[in-house]
Design a protein around this motif. Structure first.
Motif, PDB file in Angstrom:
ATOM      1  N   VAL A 242      54.947  33.164  33.295  1.00  8.52           N
ATOM      2  CA  VAL A 242      55.418  34.544  33.408  1.00  8.52           C
ATOM      3  C   VAL A 242      54.614  35.494  32.523  1.00  8.52           C
ATOM      4  O   VAL A 242      54.168  36.556  32.979  1.00  8.52           O
ATOM      5  N   PRO A 243      54.387  35.171  31.222  1.00 10.47           N
ATOM      6  CA  PRO A 243      53.583  36.103  30.401  1.00 10.47           C
ATOM      7  C   PRO A 243      52.181  36.321  30.951  1.00 10.47           C
ATOM      8  O   PRO A 243      51.638  37.429  30.872  1.00 10.47           O
TER       9      PRO A 243
ATOM     10  N   THR B  73      46.919  31.267  41.934  1.00 13.65           N
ATOM     11  CA  THR B  73      46.587  32.239  42.978  1.00 13.65           C
ATOM     12  C   THR B  73      47.311  33.554  42.738  1.00 13.65           C
ATOM     13  O   THR B  73      46.734  34.637  42.923  1.00 13.65           O
ATOM     14  N   ALA B  74      48.569  33.488  42.325  1.00 15.18           N
ATOM     15  CA  ALA B  74      49.340  34.703  42.047  1.00 15.18           C
ATOM     16  C   ALA B  74      48.695  35.508  40.927  1.00 15.18           C
ATOM     17  O   ALA B  74      48.647  36.752  40.983  1.00 15.18           O
ATOM     18  N   VAL B  75      48.178  34.821  39.899  1.00 15.01           N
ATOM     19  CA  VAL B  75      47.516  35.516  38.788  1.00 15.01           C
ATOM     20  C   VAL B  75      46.273  36.257  39.289  1.00 15.01           C
ATOM     21  O   VAL B  75      46.055  37.429  38.967  1.00 15.01           O
ATOM     22  N   LEU B  76      45.455  35.588  40.087  1.00  9.83           N
ATOM     23  CA  LEU B  76      44.235  36.217  40.595  1.00  9.83           C
ATOM     24  C   LEU B  76      44.545  37.388  41.521  1.00  9.83           C
ATOM     25  O   LEU B  76      43.861  38.408  41.493  1.00  9.83           O
ATOM     26  N   VAL B  77      45.582  37.235  42.349  1.00  9.57           N
ATOM     27  CA  VAL B  77      45.959  38.337  43.248  1.00  9.57           C
ATOM     28  C   VAL B  77      46.446  39.530  42.441  1.00  9.57           C
ATOM     29  O   VAL B  77      46.104  40.687  42.746  1.00  9.57           O
ATOM     30  N   ALA B  78      47.244  39.277  41.408  1.00  6.11           N
ATOM     31  CA  ALA B  78      47.737  40.371  40.565  1.00  6.11           C
ATOM     32  C   ALA B  78      46.581  41.098  39.882  1.00  6.11           C
ATOM     33  O   ALA B  78      46.556  42.337  39.815  1.00  6.11           O
ATOM     34  N   LEU B  79      45.607  40.355  39.368  1.00  4.19           N
ATOM     35  CA  LEU B  79      44.438  40.976  38.738  1.00  4.19           C
ATOM     36  C   LEU B  79      43.659  41.823  39.741  1.00  4.19           C
ATOM     37  O   LEU B  79      43.240  42.947  39.433  1.00  4.19           O
TER      38      LEU B  79
ATOM     39  N   SER C 101      48.427  40.016  33.601  1.00  6.74           N
ATOM     40  CA  SER C 101      47.520  40.246  34.724  1.00  6.74           C
ATOM     41  C   SER C 101      47.828  41.529  35.473  1.00  6.74           C
ATOM     42  O   SER C 101      47.088  41.900  36.382  1.00  6.74           O
ATOM     43  N   GLY C 102      48.938  42.193  35.127  1.00  9.27           N
ATOM     44  CA  GLY C 102      49.247  43.470  35.752  1.00  9.27           C
ATOM     45  C   GLY C 102      50.527  43.511  36.541  1.00  9.27           C
ATOM     46  O   GLY C 102      50.861  44.552  37.112  1.00  9.27           O
ATOM     47  N   ALA C 103      51.273  42.407  36.597  1.00  7.68           N
ATOM     48  CA  ALA C 103      52.525  42.405  37.354  1.00  7.68           C
ATOM     49  C   ALA C 103      53.597  43.182  36.599  1.00  7.68           C
ATOM     50  O   ALA C 103      53.776  43.006  35.390  1.00  7.68           O
ATOM     51  N   ASP C 104      54.310  44.052  37.303  1.00 10.25           N
ATOM     52  CA  ASP C 104      55.392  44.825  36.695  1.00 10.25           C
ATOM     53  C   ASP C 104      56.673  44.011  36.595  1.00 10.25           C
ATOM     54  O   ASP C 104      57.482  44.222  35.689  1.00 10.25           O
ATOM     55  N   SER C 105      56.869  43.116  37.537  1.00 10.96           N
ATOM     56  CA  SER C 105      58.071  42.284  37.550  1.00 10.96           C
ATOM     57  C   SER C 105      57.683  40.891  38.025  1.00 10.96           C
ATOM     58  O   SER C 105      56.913  40.755  38.976  1.00 10.96           O
ATOM     59  N   VAL C 106      58.210  39.879  37.351  1.00  9.55           N
ATOM     60  CA  VAL C 106      57.894  38.491  37.680  1.00  9.55           C
ATOM     61  C   VAL C 106      59.198  37.727  37.875  1.00  9.55           C
ATOM     62  O   VAL C 106      60.087  37.765  37.020  1.00  9.55           O
ATOM     63  N   ILE C 107      59.305  37.058  39.009  1.00 13.83           N
ATOM     64  CA  ILE C 107      60.477  36.253  39.331  1.00 13.83           C
ATOM     65  C   ILE C 107      60.075  34.779  39.295  1.00 13.83           C
ATOM     66  O   ILE C 107      59.126  34.379  39.960  1.00 13.83           O
TER      67      ILE C 107
ATOM     68  N   SER D 291      44.260  49.439  42.103  1.00  6.36           N
ATOM     69  CA  SER D 291      45.158  50.576  41.895  1.00  6.36           C
ATOM     70  C   SER D 291      45.909  50.409  40.582  1.00  6.36           C
ATOM     71  O   SER D 291      46.480  49.350  40.324  1.00  6.36           O
ATOM     72  N   LYS D 292      45.907  51.452  39.782  1.00  2.00           N
ATOM     73  CA  LYS D 292      46.648  51.432  38.526  1.00  2.00           C
ATOM     74  C   LYS D 292      48.099  51.854  38.707  1.00  2.00           C
ATOM     75  O   LYS D 292      48.934  51.612  37.838  1.00  2.00           O
ATOM     76  N   GLN D 293      48.405  52.503  39.849  1.00  2.00           N
ATOM     77  CA  GLN D 293      49.759  53.019  40.061  1.00  2.00           C
ATOM     78  C   GLN D 293      50.630  52.081  40.892  1.00  2.00           C
ATOM     79  O   GLN D 293      51.862  52.206  40.864  1.00  2.00           O
ATOM     80  N   VAL D 294      50.054  51.170  41.657  1.00  2.00           N
ATOM     81  CA  VAL D 294      50.845  50.333  42.544  1.00  2.00           C
ATOM     82  C   VAL D 294      51.789  49.441  41.735  1.00  2.00           C
ATOM     83  O   VAL D 294      51.428  48.939  40.667  1.00  2.00           O
ATOM     84  N   ARG D 295      53.006  49.270  42.232  1.00  2.00           N
ATOM     85  CA  ARG D 295      53.962  48.387  41.581  1.00  2.00           C
ATOM     86  C   ARG D 295      53.764  46.978  42.119  1.00  2.00           C
ATOM     87  O   ARG D 295      53.745  46.757  43.338  1.00  2.00           O
ATOM     88  N   ILE D 296      53.623  46.019  41.203  1.00  2.00           N
ATOM     89  CA  ILE D 296      53.346  44.637  41.576  1.00  2.00           C
ATOM     90  C   ILE D 296      54.530  43.766  41.182  1.00  2.00           C
ATOM     91  O   ILE D 296      54.933  43.740  40.010  1.00  2.00           O
ATOM     92  N   VAL D 297      55.084  43.079  42.156  1.00  2.00           N
ATOM     93  CA  VAL D 297      56.175  42.121  41.926  1.00  2.00           C
ATOM     94  C   VAL D 297      55.665  40.755  42.357  1.00  2.00           C
ATOM     95  O   VAL D 297      55.193  40.591  43.490  1.00  2.00           O
ATOM     96  N   ALA D 298      55.739  39.786  41.457  1.00  2.00           N
ATOM     97  CA  ALA D 298      55.160  38.472  41.716  1.00  2.00           C
ATOM     98  C   ALA D 298      56.200  37.384  41.535  1.00  2.00           C
ATOM     99  O   ALA D 298      57.157  37.525  40.769  1.00  2.00           O
ATOM    100  N   SER D 299      55.988  36.299  42.260  1.00  2.00           N
ATOM    101  CA  SER D 299      56.829  35.111  42.144  1.00  2.00           C
ATOM    102  C   SER D 299      55.984  33.967  41.597  1.00  2.00           C
ATOM    103  O   SER D 299      54.850  33.755  42.042  1.00  2.00           O
ATOM    104  N   VAL D 300      56.535  33.247  40.621  1.00  2.00           N
ATOM    105  CA  VAL D 300      55.853  32.082  40.059  1.00  2.00           C
ATOM    106  C   VAL D 300      56.814  30.902  40.055  1.00  2.00           C
ATOM    107  O   VAL D 300      58.038  31.070  40.101  1.00  2.00           O
ATOM    108  N   ARG D 301      56.239  29.724  39.982  1.00  2.00           N
ATOM    109  CA  ARG D 301      57.057  28.521  39.943  1.00  2.00           C
ATOM    110  C   ARG D 301      57.460  28.132  38.523  1.00  2.00           C
ATOM    111  O   ARG D 301      58.575  27.689  38.278  1.00  2.00           O
TER     112      ARG D 301
END
Length: 375
Positions: free
Chosen positions: A250-251, A223-229, A256-262, A235-245
């Motif tokens: 992470v790659p 779900t996180a991958v689809l939301v990031a896409l 998919s467009g996330a700037d930072s992945v936790i 928006s190409k400028q929005v900063r995307i921070v995502a959390s994964v299990r």
């Protein structure tokens, strides 16, 4: 690389839930039914009292067909039957002044009294009109905000950290497929959108296309991958921070467009291991990640007094130096001399007056009123 797949049934349920509750919900507080009834009774009593005072002051202009005199009891009786539009005609205005009083004072009070009696229906109509206007105003002026997708433990903690860092509650929009979760976010003062964030129309309702940053705190990595896409497509400028299990995903999130992945699972595991090896170090790390309490990590620009000096000369404990797109450790030779365009990641103790408190429940502003966070 492992991504748990969604079954057609789960996708159908999520889509059905999003279609059933697609609206934007802004924070509001509605008074209880007993409070609403009590308010209407007080308003009705106030209208009757005002009418009684006006009639009593001009009681000589009224005539009682029973005994010819209008007493205080007769005034109360007249006001009661007049405001309720019963009007038996046994007490009537006789003088011109009394008739003018009835025309320009008693009649408007009668209308007000009727409005109070049928206030429930009128309140619903008024509330819908007010809600539509405020929602339109909210959509028109909302920009440079933060969209938090998923309001579970991670999403709620992210919101509290952002608020403690100085971001206003009116600049946070929560997106979640569960209506009760969005209602919980409303109770804390956040606007919310009920729907599946993997759908672009749901993120558009949250104005993700005009947001400054999107925080993805979903329970599933796919779900996180689809939301990031979807967010990156808007928006190409929005900063995307995502959390994964899972670390292996992470790659995929970055592609998919996330700037930072936790990585939440491994981060918690490392903190647990550190607490076992060195309990004091674990306590310090836990203090650092709880923004607004005790020690706190903060990113700030270099001041003019600090430019040209060493990071060790700064009043705060410098951890890293951000120069352009490079993140330099404090002991890196290239960071030996600070530049005015640098930014610093520092550890500082939060003063008591700046310490974070949890968002409070919106204050009551009348029955059924919206509580839009202050701008």
């Amino acid at each position: 690389m492992r991504l748990p797949s969604s079954s057609p049934t789960e996708r159908s349920e999520r889509s059905e839930l999003a279609d059933r509750s697609p609206g934007v919900r802004l924070p509001r507080y509605a008074a209880g039914p007993l409070i609403q009834v009590a308010r209407r009774l007080l308003l009705a009593t106030g209208v009757m009292a005002l009418a009684a005072v006006l009639v009593y002051l001009d009681r000589r202009g009224y005539h009682d067909n029973h005994d010819g005199e209008v007493s205080f009891t007769d005034v109360l009786y007249y006001v009661t039957v007049s405001l309720s539009t019963t009007g038996y005609g046994d007490i009537v205005p006789e003088s011109d002044g009394a008739r003018l009083l009835t025309t320009f004072a008693i009649t408007p009070l009668r209308v007000a009294f009727l409005i109070i009696l049928v206030g429930t229906t009128l309140e619903v109509l008024t509330e819908r009109t007010r809600d539509q206007w405020r929602l339109s105003h909210w959509r028109k002026h909302l920009r440079d905000h933060t969209v938090i997708v998923g309001f579970g433990t991670k999403g709620r903690s992210a919101a509290e950290t952002l608020v403690s860092g100085g971001l206003g509650q009116d600049q946070i929009v929560v997106v979640d497929p569960a209506p009760q979760v969005v209602e919980a976010a409303n109770a804390l003062g956040y606007a919310g959108v009920v729907g599946d964030a993997t759908r672009s129309d749901v993120l558009v309702r949250a104005r993700a296309d005009r947001a400054r940053q999107v925080v993805i705190a979903t329970q599933r990595d796919d779900t996180a991958v689809l939301v990031a896409l979807t967010a990156r497509q808007l928006s190409k400028q929005v900063r995307i921070v995502a959390s994964v299990r899972e670390q292996e995903n992470v790659p995929l999130l970055r592609q998919s467009g996330a700037d930072s992945v936790i990585t939440s699972a491994s981060a918690v595991g490392r903190l647990l291991g550190l607490s076992m090896i060195s309990p004091s170090s674990g306590a310090v790390m836990e203090d650092l990640i709880q923004h607004g309490k005790g020690l706190s990590l903060k990113e700030r620009p270099v001041t003019s007094q600090e430019a040209g000096r060493s990071p060790r000369d700064c009043p705060d404990l410098v951890v890293s130096v951000i120069r352009g797109h490079r993140l330099l450790p404090y002991d890196d030779p290239d960071a030996a001399t600070l530049e005015l365009t640098d930014r610093l990641v520092v550890i500082r103790r939060v003063p008591p007056e700046e310490r974070h408190t949890h968002p409070r429940r919106p204050q009551e502003r009348g029955p059924g009123s919206w509580r839009i966070p202050r701008r």
